[in-house]
Structures are given as C-alpha cells and as structure tokens.
Design a protein around this motif. Structure first.
Motif, short mmCIF file in Angstrom:
data_model
loop_
_atom_site.label_atom_id
_atom_site.label_comp_id
_atom_site.label_asym_id
_atom_site.label_seq_id
_atom_site.Cartn_x
_atom_site.Cartn_y
_atom_site.Cartn_z
N GLY A 49 10.35 9.57 21.30
CA GLY A 49 9.49 8.41 21.07
C GLY A 49 8.04 8.80 20.91
N PHE A 50 7.57 9.69 21.78
CA PHE A 50 6.19 10.17 21.67
C PHE A 50 5.97 10.93 20.38
N ASP A 51 6.92 11.80 20.06
CA ASP A 51 6.80 12.64 18.87
C ASP A 51 6.77 11.79 17.60
N ILE A 52 7.67 10.85 17.50
CA ILE A 52 7.75 10.02 16.31
C ILE A 52 6.57 9.05 16.23
N LEU A 53 6.31 8.34 17.31
CA LEU A 53 5.26 7.33 17.26
C LEU A 53 3.87 7.92 17.11
N CYS A 54 3.62 9.02 17.80
CA CYS A 54 2.27 9.60 17.73
C CYS A 54 2.11 10.54 16.55
N GLY A 55 2.96 11.54 16.48
CA GLY A 55 2.78 12.54 15.42
C GLY A 55 2.99 11.99 14.03
N VAL A 56 4.13 11.40 13.80
CA VAL A 56 4.43 10.88 12.46
C VAL A 56 3.56 9.67 12.15
N GLY A 57 3.29 8.85 13.15
CA GLY A 57 2.43 7.69 12.92
C GLY A 57 1.02 8.09 12.51
N LEU A 58 0.47 9.08 13.20
CA LEU A 58 -0.87 9.58 12.82
C LEU A 58 -0.87 10.14 11.41
N ALA A 59 0.15 10.94 11.11
CA ALA A 59 0.21 11.56 9.79
C ALA A 59 0.40 10.51 8.70
N ALA A 60 1.27 9.56 8.92
CA ALA A 60 1.53 8.55 7.90
C ALA A 60 0.29 7.70 7.63
N GLY A 61 -0.40 7.32 8.68
CA GLY A 61 -1.62 6.53 8.51
C GLY A 61 -2.69 7.29 7.75
N GLY A 62 -2.85 8.56 8.09
CA GLY A 62 -3.85 9.39 7.41
C GLY A 62 -3.54 9.57 5.94
N PHE A 63 -2.28 9.87 5.64
CA PHE A 63 -1.93 10.08 4.23
C PHE A 63 -1.88 8.77 3.45
N ALA A 64 -1.62 7.66 4.12
CA ALA A 64 -1.65 6.37 3.42
C ALA A 64 -3.08 6.03 2.98
N ILE A 65 -4.04 6.25 3.86
CA ILE A 65 -5.43 5.97 3.48
C ILE A 65 -5.90 6.95 2.42
#
Length: 123
Positions: A49-65
């Motif tokens: 949960g931590f890995d997916i929500l934090c790591g992938v969430g941060l990366a997805a938000g950054g690359f989306a912007i």
C-alpha cells in the motif's frame, strides 16, 4: 429545502467521522490485526500500500503535469515542471530500489543472484 440539504450533509459527514473514530479506536485498542488482518508474519499489505500509493502516485502525478506542459502546451504549469519531474523520479526510485517485504529473508539471495523484473512491476 435548503435547511434539509445542509442537515443531510452534516449527518453524512458526522457518520463518516464516527466510522473513522470507531476504526481508530479499534486500531489502537486491539492492534493492527483487528483493523487490517495483518500480522508480523504477513505484513506485506502495508508495504505494498505504501509503495503503490506513495511511489507510483508521486511518479504518476509528476509525469501527468509534465505531459500536460509538453504535450498539451499548458504553459501556465511550466514553472512547476522541474520540481514535478524530480518528484516523479524520486517516486520511481522509491518503487524500484526500496526492497519489498516479500523478499524478506531472501534479500541476501537477491543480491547475489539478481533476476530481472520489470522496473514498473507494481504498476
């Protein structure tokens, strides 16, 4: 009618807070197992949960912007592109380089006998 609508949403929010208070009470009085059904033997649910929500969430938000600026030409977001690329990079570093709990005791074996996994295997 307006009074009824405001009263309804206050009751809904109060019910959500009450459910959260009950869950918090159960968590702190009966332990992690009562709240999540996880134990010291199988704690991987928290890590994933931590890995997916934090790591992938941060990366997805950054690359989306970043994609919005460079592909969709949203120039008003250009001042925050560099920090979001850094955040996305750090998010993927968290996902790729932090050892998963599933490796556990086999972490030494993993270091000696490296096997290739997709870098975005959690996605």
């Amino acid at each position: 009618m307006k009074l009824l609508r405001e009263y309804f949403w206050r009751v809904v929010i109060l019910a959500i807070f009450a459910a959260g208070a009950v869950a918090t009470w159960i968590r702190f009085t009966q332990g992690l197992r009562a709240a999540t059904n996880l134990t010291d033997t199988y704690p991987w649910g928290l890590w994933i949960g931590f890995d997916i929500l934090c790591g992938v969430g941060l990366a997805a938000g950054g690359f989306a912007i970043t994609g919005a600026v460079y592909i969709l030409h949203m120039e008003h977001l250009r001042p925050i592109v560099r920090p979001t690329v850094l955040t996305a990079f750090l998010g993927y570093v968290l996902v790729v380089f932090c050892p998963d709990v599933r490796f556990g005791p086999a972490l030494g074996h993993l270091a000696c006998h490296y096997h290739v996994e997709p870098a975005l295997g959690d996605v």
